[in-house]
Design a protein around this motif. Structure first.
Motif, PDB file in Angstrom:
ATOM      1  N   GLU A 233       0.816  -1.206   0.000  1.00 21.51           N
ATOM      2  CA  GLU A 233       0.000   0.000   0.000  1.00 21.51           C
ATOM      3  C   GLU A 233       0.854   1.262   0.000  1.00 21.51           C
ATOM      4  OE1 GLU A 233      -3.969  -1.553   2.439  1.00 21.51           O
ATOM      5  OE2 GLU A 233      -2.535  -0.220   3.412  1.00 21.51           O
ATOM      6  N   ALA A 234       2.167   1.123   0.103  1.00 19.95           N
ATOM      7  CA  ALA A 234       3.054   2.286   0.167  1.00 19.95           C
ATOM      8  C   ALA A 234       3.104   2.986  -1.184  1.00 19.95           C
ATOM      9  CB  ALA A 234       4.458   1.859   0.588  1.00 19.95           C
ATOM     10  N   GLU A 235       3.416   4.279  -1.146  1.00 18.33           N
ATOM     11  CA  GLU A 235       3.631   5.019  -2.373  1.00 18.33           C
ATOM     12  C   GLU A 235       4.813   4.421  -3.134  1.00 18.33           C
ATOM     13  OE1 GLU A 235       1.900   7.512  -3.650  1.00 18.33           O
ATOM     14  OE2 GLU A 235       0.461   7.645  -1.994  1.00 18.33           O
ATOM     15  N   GLU A 236       4.771   4.501  -4.458  1.00 16.01           N
ATOM     16  CA  GLU A 236       5.862   3.968  -5.256  1.00 16.01           C
ATOM     17  C   GLU A 236       6.954   5.026  -5.385  1.00 16.01           C
ATOM     18  OE1 GLU A 236       4.698   2.143  -8.878  1.00 16.01           O
ATOM     19  OE2 GLU A 236       3.369   0.717  -7.908  1.00 16.01           O
ATOM     20  N   ASP A 237       7.497   5.395  -4.241  1.00 18.30           N
ATOM     21  CA  ASP A 237       8.638   6.299  -4.204  1.00 18.30           C
ATOM     22  C   ASP A 237       9.781   5.578  -3.514  1.00 18.30           C
ATOM     23  OD1 ASP A 237       7.853   6.242  -1.557  1.00 18.30           O
ATOM     24  OD2 ASP A 237       7.112   8.301  -1.527  1.00 18.30           O
ATOM     25  N   ASN A 238      10.881   6.258  -3.317  1.00 19.38           N
ATOM     26  CA  ASN A 238      12.046   5.595  -2.741  1.00 19.38           C
ATOM     27  C   ASN A 238      11.767   5.037  -1.354  1.00 19.38           C
ATOM     28  OD1 ASN A 238      13.685   6.041  -4.974  1.00 19.38           O
ATOM     29  ND2 ASN A 238      14.363   8.035  -4.261  1.00 19.38           N
ATOM     30  N   ALA A 239      11.082   5.816  -0.522  1.00 16.75           N
ATOM     31  CA  ALA A 239      10.806   5.356   0.840  1.00 16.75           C
ATOM     32  C   ALA A 239       9.884   4.145   0.831  1.00 16.75           C
ATOM     33  CB  ALA A 239      10.192   6.490   1.651  1.00 16.75           C
ATOM     34  N   GLY A 240       8.843   4.192   0.002  1.00  9.27           N
ATOM     35  CA  GLY A 240       7.908   3.078  -0.050  1.00  9.27           C
ATOM     36  C   GLY A 240       8.524   1.815  -0.588  1.00  9.27           C
ATOM     37  N   LEU A 241       9.326   1.952  -1.664  1.00  6.57           N
ATOM     38  CA  LEU A 241       9.961   0.768  -2.241  1.00  6.57           C
ATOM     39  C   LEU A 241      11.008   0.203  -1.295  1.00  6.57           C
ATOM     40  CD1 LEU A 241      10.165  -1.090  -4.679  1.00  6.57           C
ATOM     41  CD2 LEU A 241      11.870   0.445  -5.645  1.00  6.57           C
ATOM     42  N   ARG A 242      11.729   1.086  -0.611  1.00 11.17           N
ATOM     43  CA  ARG A 242      12.743   0.620   0.337  1.00 11.17           C
ATOM     44  C   ARG A 242      12.105  -0.181   1.460  1.00 11.17           C
ATOM     45  NH1 ARG A 242      15.163   2.165   5.157  1.00 11.17           N
ATOM     46  NH2 ARG A 242      17.396   1.664   5.302  1.00 11.17           N
ATOM     47  N   PHE A 243      10.977   0.288   1.971  1.00  8.85           N
ATOM     48  CA  PHE A 243      10.315  -0.437   3.056  1.00  8.85           C
ATOM     49  C   PHE A 243       9.829  -1.801   2.569  1.00  8.85           C
ATOM     50  CE2 PHE A 243       7.131  -1.646   6.134  1.00  8.85           C
ATOM     51  CZ  PHE A 243       7.626  -1.150   7.332  1.00  8.85           C
ATOM     52  N   LEU A 244       9.305  -1.848   1.343  1.00  7.18           N
ATOM     53  CA  LEU A 244       8.865  -3.125   0.787  1.00  7.18           C
ATOM     54  C   LEU A 244      10.040  -4.090   0.650  1.00  7.18           C
ATOM     55  CD1 LEU A 244       6.886  -5.050  -0.607  1.00  7.18           C
ATOM     56  CD2 LEU A 244       7.289  -3.799  -2.737  1.00  7.18           C
ATOM     57  N   ILE A 245      11.161  -3.607   0.118  1.00  9.26           N
ATOM     58  CA  ILE A 245      12.326  -4.469  -0.061  1.00  9.26           C
ATOM     59  C   ILE A 245      12.841  -4.964   1.284  1.00  9.26           C
ATOM     60  CG2 ILE A 245      14.714  -4.578  -0.853  1.00  9.26           C
ATOM     61  CD1 ILE A 245      12.658  -4.685  -3.087  1.00  9.26           C
ATOM     62  N   MET A 246      12.874  -4.079   2.292  1.00  2.00           N
ATOM     63  CA  MET A 246      13.349  -4.493   3.613  1.00  2.00           C
ATOM     64  C   MET A 246      12.425  -5.554   4.213  1.00  2.00           C
ATOM     65  SD  MET A 246      16.169  -3.018   3.979  1.00  2.00           S
ATOM     66  CE  MET A 246      16.463  -3.546   5.673  1.00  2.00           C
ATOM     67  N   THR A 247      11.127  -5.444   3.953  1.00  2.69           N
ATOM     68  CA  THR A 247      10.186  -6.453   4.442  1.00  2.69           C
ATOM     69  C   THR A 247      10.420  -7.788   3.742  1.00  2.69           C
ATOM     70  OG1 THR A 247       8.527  -4.739   4.899  1.00  2.69           O
ATOM     71  CG2 THR A 247       7.744  -7.007   4.756  1.00  2.69           C
ATOM     72  N   LEU A 248      10.633  -7.746   2.430  1.00  5.29           N
ATOM     73  CA  LEU A 248      10.918  -8.978   1.696  1.00  5.29           C
ATOM     74  C   LEU A 248      12.267  -9.568   2.101  1.00  5.29           C
ATOM     75  CD1 LEU A 248       9.625  -8.044  -1.881  1.00  5.29           C
ATOM     76  CD2 LEU A 248       8.482  -9.431  -0.145  1.00  5.29           C
ATOM     77  N   LYS A 249      13.249  -8.712   2.405  1.00  8.82           N
ATOM     78  CA  LYS A 249      14.545  -9.211   2.882  1.00  8.82           C
ATOM     79  C   LYS A 249      14.379  -9.892   4.239  1.00  8.82           C
ATOM     80  CE  LYS A 249      18.423  -6.987   2.376  1.00  8.82           C
ATOM     81  NZ  LYS A 249      19.221  -7.825   1.447  1.00  8.82           N
ATOM     82  N   HIS A 250      13.483  -9.372   5.059  1.00  7.23           N
ATOM     83  CA  HIS A 250      13.196 -10.027   6.341  1.00  7.23           C
ATOM     84  C   HIS A 250      12.672 -11.437   6.104  1.00  7.23           C
ATOM     85  CE1 HIS A 250      11.605 -10.819  10.324  1.00  7.23           C
ATOM     86  NE2 HIS A 250      10.382 -10.885   9.849  1.00  7.23           N
ATOM     87  N   THR A 254      14.943 -14.676   7.080  1.00 13.27           N
ATOM     88  CA  THR A 254      14.372 -15.520   8.122  1.00 13.27           C
ATOM     89  C   THR A 254      14.175 -16.954   7.646  1.00 13.27           C
ATOM     90  OG1 THR A 254      13.229 -13.592   9.040  1.00 13.27           O
ATOM     91  CG2 THR A 254      12.462 -15.748   9.769  1.00 13.27           C
ATOM     92  N   THR A 255      13.835 -17.133   6.370  1.00  8.36           N
ATOM     93  CA  THR A 255      13.523 -18.460   5.857  1.00  8.36           C
ATOM     94  C   THR A 255      14.666 -19.088   5.054  1.00  8.36           C
ATOM     95  OG1 THR A 255      12.570 -17.549   3.812  1.00  8.36           O
ATOM     96  CG2 THR A 255      11.087 -17.834   5.709  1.00  8.36           C
ATOM     97  N   GLY A 256      15.534 -18.256   4.467  1.00 10.34           N
ATOM     98  CA  GLY A 256      16.619 -18.782   3.651  1.00 10.34           C
ATOM     99  C   GLY A 256      16.247 -19.093   2.221  1.00 10.34           C
ATOM    100  N   VAL A 257      15.006 -18.804   1.812  1.00  5.97           N
ATOM    101  CA  VAL A 257      14.608 -19.084   0.433  1.00  5.97           C
ATOM    102  C   VAL A 257      15.049 -17.939  -0.472  1.00  5.97           C
ATOM    103  CG1 VAL A 257      12.615 -20.435   1.183  1.00  5.97           C
ATOM    104  CG2 VAL A 257      12.327 -18.001   0.678  1.00  5.97           C
ATOM    105  N   ALA A 258      15.071 -18.220  -1.776  1.00  5.06           N
ATOM    106  CA  ALA A 258      15.312 -17.170  -2.757  1.00  5.06           C
ATOM    107  C   ALA A 258      14.003 -16.427  -2.988  1.00  5.06           C
ATOM    108  CB  ALA A 258      15.824 -17.773  -4.064  1.00  5.06           C
ATOM    109  N   VAL A 259      14.019 -15.097  -2.841  1.00  2.00           N
ATOM    110  CA  VAL A 259      12.824 -14.284  -3.022  1.00  2.00           C
ATOM    111  C   VAL A 259      12.982 -13.449  -4.286  1.00  2.00           C
ATOM    112  CG1 VAL A 259      11.525 -12.318  -2.097  1.00  2.00           C
ATOM    113  CG2 VAL A 259      12.187 -14.189  -0.585  1.00  2.00           C
ATOM    114  N   VAL A 260      11.942 -13.450  -5.116  1.00  4.41           N
ATOM    115  CA  VAL A 260      11.938 -12.667  -6.361  1.00  4.41           C
ATOM    116  C   VAL A 260      10.712 -11.761  -6.346  1.00  4.41           C
ATOM    117  CG1 VAL A 260      11.802 -12.742  -8.875  1.00  4.41           C
ATOM    118  CG2 VAL A 260      13.144 -14.459  -7.648  1.00  4.41           C
ATOM    119  N   LEU A 261      10.918 -10.496  -6.654  1.00  2.00           N
ATOM    120  CA  LEU A 261       9.829  -9.522  -6.743  1.00  2.00           C
ATOM    121  C   LEU A 261       9.709  -9.050  -8.184  1.00  2.00           C
ATOM    122  CD1 LEU A 261       7.784  -7.467  -5.461  1.00  2.00           C
ATOM    123  CD2 LEU A 261       9.741  -5.909  -5.239  1.00  2.00           C
TER     124      LEU A 261
END
Length: 286
Positions: A233-250, A254-261
Motif C-alpha cells: 500500500e506504500a507510495e511507489e517512491d524511494n521510501a515506499g519501495l525501500r520499506f517493501l524491499i526491507m520487508t521482503l529481505k526479512h 528468516t527463511t533462507g529461500v530465494a525471493v523474487v519480486l
C-alpha cells in the motif's frame, strides 16, 4: 488505579532489575527514584511490565568490530547458493536468502517469464547454462492475477509436458488464492496509514508457512511476489519501495529461500530499452 503497581512496588522492581545486572551500568537508587518521580509527574502510575533493556549500541559495535576469522575466510570460498547455478558454481541466478527484482514494462510478459523460470526450477531443468542443484518446489504469491488466471498459464505448460514432468510441475508449484476470503483482506505485505508504513499482518504467518513447506517432501526453495504495486500500500517512491524491499529481505533472511519480486519499469525507460541504457532510475520508484 486498580491492578496498578504502587510507587514502592515500581521502585523495588526497578532496583531488582539493576541488581540482576539488566542495566548497562550501575544505577544509584536516587537516580531510579528521580526517574520514577519524573514519570509520575506526567501521568498516573500504570502497570509496569518489566522488559529487557536494549542492548548498548557501543557494546554491539565492540562485538561487531573484529577481524575476520580464519573460519569466515575459509567459508567465503564456498559459492553462495542460488536458485540456479552454473556447474562450476561461479555464477548464479536468484540468490537464496536475498531479494531479486525482475522488472519490465506493463503487459510485456513478466508473468510469462515468471512461469518459465518457475517451471524450470520445479522440474530441476537448466535455465541458460545454470540449473537448480536439486528439485525443489516454488510458491507464487500474487496479488495481481488470481489463481484461475495462473491455472490457465500453467495448463499451457502442463498439457505439453510428458506425464511425469506434468505431474511434478502440478505438485511443485503452489499458488494460493489471494483475491477472495480471509486472505483477500490481508494479502498486502506492506500496509500504509498515511505516511506511516508497517509490515502487513500476513508477513509472520507467511514466514511460518514457508518454513513449514521447507520441511515437506519436496522442500520449498523459491518464492515469487507479484507485483510490487499490488502487494504494498506504500507510495511507489524511494521510501515506499525501500520499506517493501526491507520487508521482503526479512522474509528471505528468516527463511533462507530465494525471493523474487516483479515490478514495473517507468515509461521513460522504454525509450532506452533498445540501447539497453538502463539504470536503477528505470524501475518505478527509483
Amino acid at each position: 488505579h486498580s491492578g496498578a503497581m504502587t510507587r514502592r512496588e515500581a521502585f523495588d522492581t526497578m532496583c531488582a532489575r539493576r541488581d540482576a545486572g539488566r542495566y548497562s551500568r550501575p544505577v544509584p537508587a536516587a537516580e531510579i527514584q528521580r526517574a520514577l518521580d519524573g514519570a509520575l509527574s506526567k501521568r498516573a502510575l500504570s502497570p509496569i511490565v518489566p522488559e529487557a533493556p536494549p542492548t548498548s549500541i557501543l557494546d554491539a559495535l565492540d562485538a561487531a568490530c573484529v577481524p575476520f576469522t580464519l573460519e569466515e575466510l575459509a567459508a567465503s570460498a564456498i559459492p553462495h547458493p542460488h536458485a540456479f547455478m552454473s556447474p562450476d558454481g561461479r555464477r548464479g541466478l536468484f540468490p537464496e536468502g536475498e531479494v531479486s527484482i525482475v522488472a519490465a514494462p506493463g503487459r510485456e510478459g513478466k508473468t510469462s517469464a515468471v512461469i518459465a523460470f518457475v517451471k524450470h526450477y520445479a522440474l530441476g531443468l537448466p535455465l541458460a547454462d545454470m540449473a537448480p542443484t536439486e528439485i525443489r518446489s516454488a510458491l507464487i504469491f500474487s496479488a495481481e492475477d488470481d489463481r484461475a488466471q495462473y491455472s490457465r498459464k500453467f495448463e499451457a505448460q502442463h498439457i505439453y509436458s510428458p506425464f511425469d514432468e506434468g505431474e511434478m510441475l502440478r505438485r511443485n508449484v503452489i499458488i494460493p488464492e489471494l483475491h477472495t476470503g480471509e486472505l483477500g483482506d490481508c494479502r498486502e505485505i506492506v500496509k500504509a496509514n498515511g505516511k506511516n508504513l508497517a509490515r502487513g499482518v500476513i508477513v509472520e504467518p507467511l514466514i511460518a508457512k514457508i518454513n513449514k513447506m521447507k520441511n515437506q517432501e519436496c522442500p520449498l526453495g523459491l518464492v515469487v511476489f507479484e507485483t510490487a504495486s499490488t502487494i504494498s500500500e506504500a507510495e511507489e517512491d524511494n521510501a515506499g519501495l525501500r520499506f517493501l524491499i526491507m520487508t521482503l529481505k526479512h522474509i528471505a533472511k528468516t527463511t533462507g529461500v530465494a525471493v523474487v519480486l516483479t515490478h514495473h519499469t517507468n515509461q521513460e525507460s522504454g525509450n532506452a530499452l533498445s540501447s539497453l541504457e538502463l539504470s536503477e532510475a528505470a524501475i518505478r520508484g527509483g
